[in-house]
Scaffold this active site. Structure first.
Site, PDB file in Angstrom:
ATOM      1  N   ILE A 185       0.845  -1.200   0.000  1.00 30.71           N
ATOM      2  CA  ILE A 185       0.000   0.000   0.000  1.00 30.71           C
ATOM      3  C   ILE A 185       0.881   1.250   0.000  1.00 30.71           C
ATOM      4  O   ILE A 185       0.599   2.239  -0.672  1.00 30.71           O
ATOM      5  CB  ILE A 185      -0.936   0.010   1.229  1.00 30.71           C
ATOM      6  CG1 ILE A 185      -1.726  -1.301   1.307  1.00 30.71           C
ATOM      7  CG2 ILE A 185      -1.902   1.196   1.169  1.00 30.71           C
ATOM      8  CD1 ILE A 185      -2.468  -1.502   2.608  1.00 30.71           C
ATOM      9  N   ASP A 234      11.963   2.451   5.411  1.00 31.47           N
ATOM     10  CA  ASP A 234      11.414   1.097   5.408  1.00 31.47           C
ATOM     11  C   ASP A 234      12.529   0.139   5.839  1.00 31.47           C
ATOM     12  O   ASP A 234      13.684   0.319   5.460  1.00 31.47           O
ATOM     13  CB  ASP A 234      10.928   0.735   3.981  1.00 31.47           C
ATOM     14  CG  ASP A 234       9.945  -0.435   3.981  1.00 31.47           C
ATOM     15  OD1 ASP A 234       8.815  -0.260   3.484  1.00 31.47           O
ATOM     16  OD2 ASP A 234      10.313  -1.504   4.509  1.00 31.47           O
ATOM     17  N   LEU A 262      12.538  -2.995   5.025  1.00 31.12           N
ATOM     18  CA  LEU A 262      12.569  -4.030   3.969  1.00 31.12           C
ATOM     19  C   LEU A 262      12.292  -5.431   4.530  1.00 31.12           C
ATOM     20  O   LEU A 262      12.719  -6.447   3.944  1.00 31.12           O
ATOM     21  CB  LEU A 262      13.926  -4.015   3.241  1.00 31.12           C
ATOM     22  CG  LEU A 262      14.291  -2.676   2.577  1.00 31.12           C
ATOM     23  CD1 LEU A 262      15.639  -2.798   1.852  1.00 31.12           C
ATOM     24  CD2 LEU A 262      13.219  -2.205   1.584  1.00 31.12           C
ATOM     25  N   SER A 299      -7.240  -0.418  10.455  1.00 26.99           N
ATOM     26  CA  SER A 299      -7.787  -1.573   9.752  1.00 26.99           C
ATOM     27  C   SER A 299      -9.188  -1.906  10.246  1.00 26.99           C
ATOM     28  O   SER A 299      -9.520  -1.666  11.405  1.00 26.99           O
ATOM     29  CB  SER A 299      -6.869  -2.772   9.994  1.00 26.99           C
ATOM     30  OG  SER A 299      -7.507  -3.965   9.633  1.00 26.99           O
ATOM     31  N   TYR A 328      -3.056  -9.144  15.807  1.00 22.49           N
ATOM     32  CA  TYR A 328      -2.881  -8.091  14.791  1.00 22.49           C
ATOM     33  C   TYR A 328      -3.982  -7.042  14.949  1.00 22.49           C
ATOM     34  O   TYR A 328      -3.697  -5.858  15.070  1.00 22.49           O
ATOM     35  CB  TYR A 328      -2.929  -8.675  13.374  1.00 22.49           C
ATOM     36  CG  TYR A 328      -3.171  -7.610  12.346  1.00 22.49           C
ATOM     37  CD1 TYR A 328      -4.427  -7.449  11.759  1.00 22.49           C
ATOM     38  CD2 TYR A 328      -2.165  -6.723  11.994  1.00 22.49           C
ATOM     39  CE1 TYR A 328      -4.667  -6.437  10.859  1.00 22.49           C
ATOM     40  CE2 TYR A 328      -2.393  -5.708  11.084  1.00 22.49           C
ATOM     41  CZ  TYR A 328      -3.655  -5.574  10.520  1.00 22.49           C
ATOM     42  OH  TYR A 328      -3.881  -4.564   9.626  1.00 22.49           O
ATOM     43  N   LYS A 372      -3.928  -2.870  16.247  1.00 20.64           N
ATOM     44  CA  LYS A 372      -4.516  -1.711  15.557  1.00 20.64           C
ATOM     45  C   LYS A 372      -5.467  -0.973  16.500  1.00 20.64           C
ATOM     46  O   LYS A 372      -5.519   0.259  16.519  1.00 20.64           O
ATOM     47  CB  LYS A 372      -5.257  -2.151  14.292  1.00 20.64           C
ATOM     48  CG  LYS A 372      -4.360  -2.642  13.176  1.00 20.64           C
ATOM     49  CD  LYS A 372      -3.389  -1.560  12.700  1.00 20.64           C
ATOM     50  CE  LYS A 372      -2.513  -2.033  11.562  1.00 20.64           C
ATOM     51  NZ  LYS A 372      -1.561  -0.992  11.093  1.00 20.64           N
ATOM     52  N   TYR A 390      -8.693   0.514   6.814  1.00 18.53           N
ATOM     53  CA  TYR A 390      -8.767  -0.146   5.502  1.00 18.53           C
ATOM     54  C   TYR A 390      -9.580  -1.414   5.629  1.00 18.53           C
ATOM     55  O   TYR A 390      -9.559  -2.077   6.669  1.00 18.53           O
ATOM     56  CB  TYR A 390      -7.401  -0.622   5.022  1.00 18.53           C
ATOM     57  CG  TYR A 390      -6.274   0.332   5.074  1.00 18.53           C
ATOM     58  CD1 TYR A 390      -4.974  -0.144   5.110  1.00 18.53           C
ATOM     59  CD2 TYR A 390      -6.463   1.714   5.077  1.00 18.53           C
ATOM     60  CE1 TYR A 390      -3.895   0.712   5.148  1.00 18.53           C
ATOM     61  CE2 TYR A 390      -5.399   2.575   5.124  1.00 18.53           C
ATOM     62  CZ  TYR A 390      -4.116   2.068   5.162  1.00 18.53           C
ATOM     63  OH  TYR A 390      -3.042   2.908   5.208  1.00 18.53           O
ATOM     64  N   LEU A 401      -4.878 -13.384   0.756  1.00 17.31           N
ATOM     65  CA  LEU A 401      -5.574 -14.175  -0.252  1.00 17.31           C
ATOM     66  C   LEU A 401      -5.102 -13.934  -1.677  1.00 17.31           C
ATOM     67  O   LEU A 401      -4.748 -14.880  -2.394  1.00 17.31           O
ATOM     68  CB  LEU A 401      -7.082 -13.895  -0.156  1.00 17.31           C
ATOM     69  CG  LEU A 401      -7.970 -14.589  -1.205  1.00 17.31           C
ATOM     70  CD1 LEU A 401      -7.882 -16.101  -1.077  1.00 17.31           C
ATOM     71  CD2 LEU A 401      -9.416 -14.131  -1.051  1.00 17.31           C
ATOM     72  N   ARG A 406     -15.554 -10.421   2.681  1.00 19.21           N
ATOM     73  CA  ARG A 406     -14.681  -9.272   2.908  1.00 19.21           C
ATOM     74  C   ARG A 406     -15.049  -8.140   1.961  1.00 19.21           C
ATOM     75  O   ARG A 406     -15.767  -8.359   0.968  1.00 19.21           O
ATOM     76  CB  ARG A 406     -13.213  -9.666   2.669  1.00 19.21           C
ATOM     77  CG  ARG A 406     -12.647 -10.664   3.671  1.00 19.21           C
ATOM     78  CD  ARG A 406     -12.451 -10.048   5.030  1.00 19.21           C
ATOM     79  NE  ARG A 406     -11.798 -10.953   5.988  1.00 19.21           N
ATOM     80  CZ  ARG A 406     -12.433 -11.853   6.727  1.00 19.21           C
ATOM     81  NH1 ARG A 406     -13.769 -11.996   6.597  1.00 19.21           N
ATOM     82  NH2 ARG A 406     -11.785 -12.619   7.573  1.00 19.21           N
TER      83      ARG A 406
HETATM   84  C1  WQD Z   1      -9.051 -12.753   3.451  1.00 23.30           C
HETATM   85  C2  WQD Z   1      -9.952 -13.967   3.434  1.00 23.30           C
HETATM   86  C3  WQD Z   1      -9.132 -15.793   4.750  1.00 23.30           C
HETATM   87  C4  WQD Z   1      -5.613 -16.686   2.371  1.00 23.30           C
HETATM   88  C5  WQD Z   1      -6.317  -8.457   5.684  1.00 23.30           C
HETATM   89  C6  WQD Z   1      -4.961  -8.044   6.111  1.00 23.30           C
HETATM   90  C7  WQD Z   1      -5.020  -7.057   7.216  1.00 23.30           C
HETATM   91  C8  WQD Z   1      -6.093  -6.035   7.013  1.00 23.30           C
HETATM   92  C9  WQD Z   1      -7.411  -6.633   6.639  1.00 23.30           C
HETATM   93  C10 WQD Z   1      -5.182  -3.970   6.233  1.00 23.30           C
HETATM   94  C11 WQD Z   1     -10.081 -14.616   4.817  1.00 23.30           C
HETATM   95  C12 WQD Z   1      -9.192 -16.155   3.272  1.00 23.30           C
HETATM   96  C13 WQD Z   1      -6.767 -16.104   2.850  1.00 23.30           C
HETATM   97  C14 WQD Z   1      -5.670 -17.988   1.837  1.00 23.30           C
HETATM   98  C15 WQD Z   1      -8.024 -18.053   2.272  1.00 23.30           C
HETATM   99  N1  WQD Z   1      -5.717  -5.164   5.964  1.00 23.30           N
HETATM  100  N2  WQD Z   1      -7.949 -16.781   2.792  1.00 23.30           N
HETATM  101  N3  WQD Z   1      -6.885 -18.635   1.802  1.00 23.30           N
HETATM  102  O1  WQD Z   1      -7.258 -11.704   7.039  1.00 23.30           O
HETATM  103  O2  WQD Z   1      -9.114 -10.390   5.930  1.00 23.30           O
HETATM  104  O3  WQD Z   1      -6.920  -9.314   6.615  1.00 23.30           O
HETATM  105  O4  WQD Z   1      -7.156  -7.405   5.458  1.00 23.30           O
HETATM  106  O5  WQD Z   1      -4.898  -3.527   7.276  1.00 23.30           O
HETATM  107  O6  WQD Z   1      -3.785  -6.400   7.231  1.00 23.30           O
HETATM  108  O7  WQD Z   1      -4.289  -9.189   6.556  1.00 23.30           O
HETATM  109  O8  WQD Z   1      -7.046 -10.856   4.662  1.00 23.30           O
HETATM  110  O9  WQD Z   1      -6.276 -11.869   2.576  1.00 23.30           O
HETATM  111  O10 WQD Z   1      -5.472 -12.868   4.777  1.00 23.30           O
HETATM  112  O11 WQD Z   1      -7.854 -13.150   4.096  1.00 23.30           O
HETATM  113  O12 WQD Z   1      -9.114 -18.662   2.239  1.00 23.30           O
HETATM  114  O13 WQD Z   1      -4.648 -18.604   1.386  1.00 23.30           O
HETATM  115  O14 WQD Z   1      -9.366 -14.944   2.580  1.00 23.30           O
HETATM  116  O15 WQD Z   1      -9.588 -16.882   5.550  1.00 23.30           O
HETATM  117  O16 WQD Z   1     -11.403 -15.097   4.951  1.00 23.30           O
HETATM  118  P1  WQD Z   1      -7.672 -10.640   6.118  1.00 23.30           P
HETATM  119  P2  WQD Z   1      -6.554 -12.215   4.000  1.00 23.30           P
END
Ligand code: WQD
Length: 344
Positions: free
Chosen positions: A14, A33, A35, A127, A152, A156, A180, A203, A234
């Site tokens: 981001i 950063d 890194l 978040s 996590y 936040k 977010y 994801l 989501r």
């Molecule tokens: C999304 C959905 C998983 C991986 C993220 C960020 C967090 C915050 C909010 C900014 C969930 C599912 C995931 C996979 C899956 N963003 N999934 N298989 O946990 O909602 O949180 O957005 O601040 O920083 O982590 O995002 O992409 O990990 O998961 O089924 O291999 O996808 O269970 O339902 P999450 P995510």
């Protein structure tokens, strides 16, 4: 020049997109950063996209003395956008102390140093995880902050309280907290995108790496939730739409348009999509078949959340405009470019 902005975590997903939008808007950017979840060639790609090379310093926000020295070498910073944090829900369940130290102390260091260098503005990367599992959906900024479902999310929540308490104590700081939802996609140039080090926790990078054959199969973490198709829901928001919200927030602070010294905004599309719906949308948008399987739930996941973005739409004049199809196509184009560049 409209002003000079320090972006922590600016080589991240981001952060890098936000640096480009800040530059497009006429701001000068300084990136720091460590890194830990990105690499320095992102600075080259930012320059390719915007035509302007931001200043970059490899530095960990946990290093108070390093931060102090860095800020003394970068005078007249008007505001900070603080992205630098660990952000994987599942990982935070396994490594809570790493998350508490990194995500809390880095913010504390910045807030402590801001008055010393006359830096008044802070845009903080919060978040939707602060809401836990909301009782009513879509979720508004007034929704009660419930017990976080993961360390996590808890970091936040605590971060937001740290900012509020610091401002209430009389610190000369104006802050905007951006909550977010789920940032996805990549820059239309395919020169910037999500490229986590190691095995992706989120994801979309895991999904596009599976589509590319880098990963054998995408595991869908649970289809026994209380949702129409059983998978989690989501609010997936295009990363460029999200980046633009940060520029508007910076403008608002520097032009002293805030109504309160600490403001909070949901930055989401207002549209909920399930994991299985997203997979279907990816296959339709790209024509690429995805190999996936249903497995057990992931610890720390909440069942469903999507934003009511009315306040940001009205107060910031910001709205998510990219379609989910174009966003998924941008994520795939980025994955293809990584392959072309021999990076993955
Ligand atoms: C999304 C959905 C998983 C991986 C993220 C960020 C967090 C915050 C909010 C900014 C969930 C599912 C995931 C996979 C899956 N963003 N999934 N298989 O946990 O909602 O949180 O957005 O601040 O920083 O982590 O995002 O992409 O990990 O998961 O089924 O291999 O996808 O269970 O339902 P999450 P995510």
């Amino acid at each position: 020049m409209k002003g000079r902005i320090l972006v922590t975590g600016g080589t991240g997903y981001i952060g890098s997109h936000t640096v480009v939008e800040l530059q497009n808007a006429g701001y000068e950017v300084v990136i720091i950063d460590n890194l830990s979840n990105s690499n320095a060639d992102v600075v080259d790609n930012i320059e390719k996209v915007s035509g302007i090379r931001p200043a970059f310093e490899k530095l960990d926000c946990l290093d108070f003395n390093g931060l102090d020295a860095s800020l003394s070498q970068h005078p007249e910073i008007d505001a900070i956008i603080h992205f630098a944090a660990h952000k994987a829900v599942g990982e935070s369940v396994a490594k809570p102390l790493m998350y508490y130290r990194n995500n809390l102390v880095s913010l504390i260091n910045l807030l402590e140093l801001m008055p010393k260098y006359g830096i008044r503005g802070m845009v903080f990367s919060s978040s939707c995880t602060v809401y836990g599992q909301p009782d009513t959906l879509p979720v508004t900024e007034n929704a009660p902050v419930k017990r976080a479902e993961s360390p996590y999310g808890n970091t936040k929540q605590i971060n937001e309280e740290i900012v509020r308490d610091t401002v209430i104590s009389g610190a000369p700081i104006d802050a905007i907290l951006l909550r977010y939802f789920n940032p996805i996609g990549a820059h239309p140039s395919a020169l910037l995108g999500e490229l986590p080090n190691g095995i992706p926790q989120n994801l979309i990078p895991y999904l596009t790496q599976t589509a590319m054959g880098i990963r054998e199969v995408l595991s869908v973490f649970g289809d026994d939730y209380n949702t129409p198709d059983g998978s989690c829901i989501r609010d997936f928001i295009n990363v460029v739409d999200l980046a633009k919200a940060h520029v508007i927030a910076i403008d608002r602070i520097l032009e002293k348009k805030q109504k309160e010294q600490v403001e909070v905004f949901n930055i989401g599309t207002g549209r909920g999509l399930s994991v299985l719906e997203l997979i279907d949308a990816f296959e339709k948008a790209t024509g690429v078949k995805l190999n996936y399987k249903i497995v057990g739930r992931r610890a720390g996941d909440i069942e469903q959340v999507w934003a009511d973005p009315t306040l940001a739409n009205r107060e910031l004049g910001w709205k998510a405009i990219e379609t989910i199809e174009d966003t998924l196509r941008s994520a795939w184009a980025w994955q293809l470019k990584l392959r072309e560049r021999g990076i993955q």
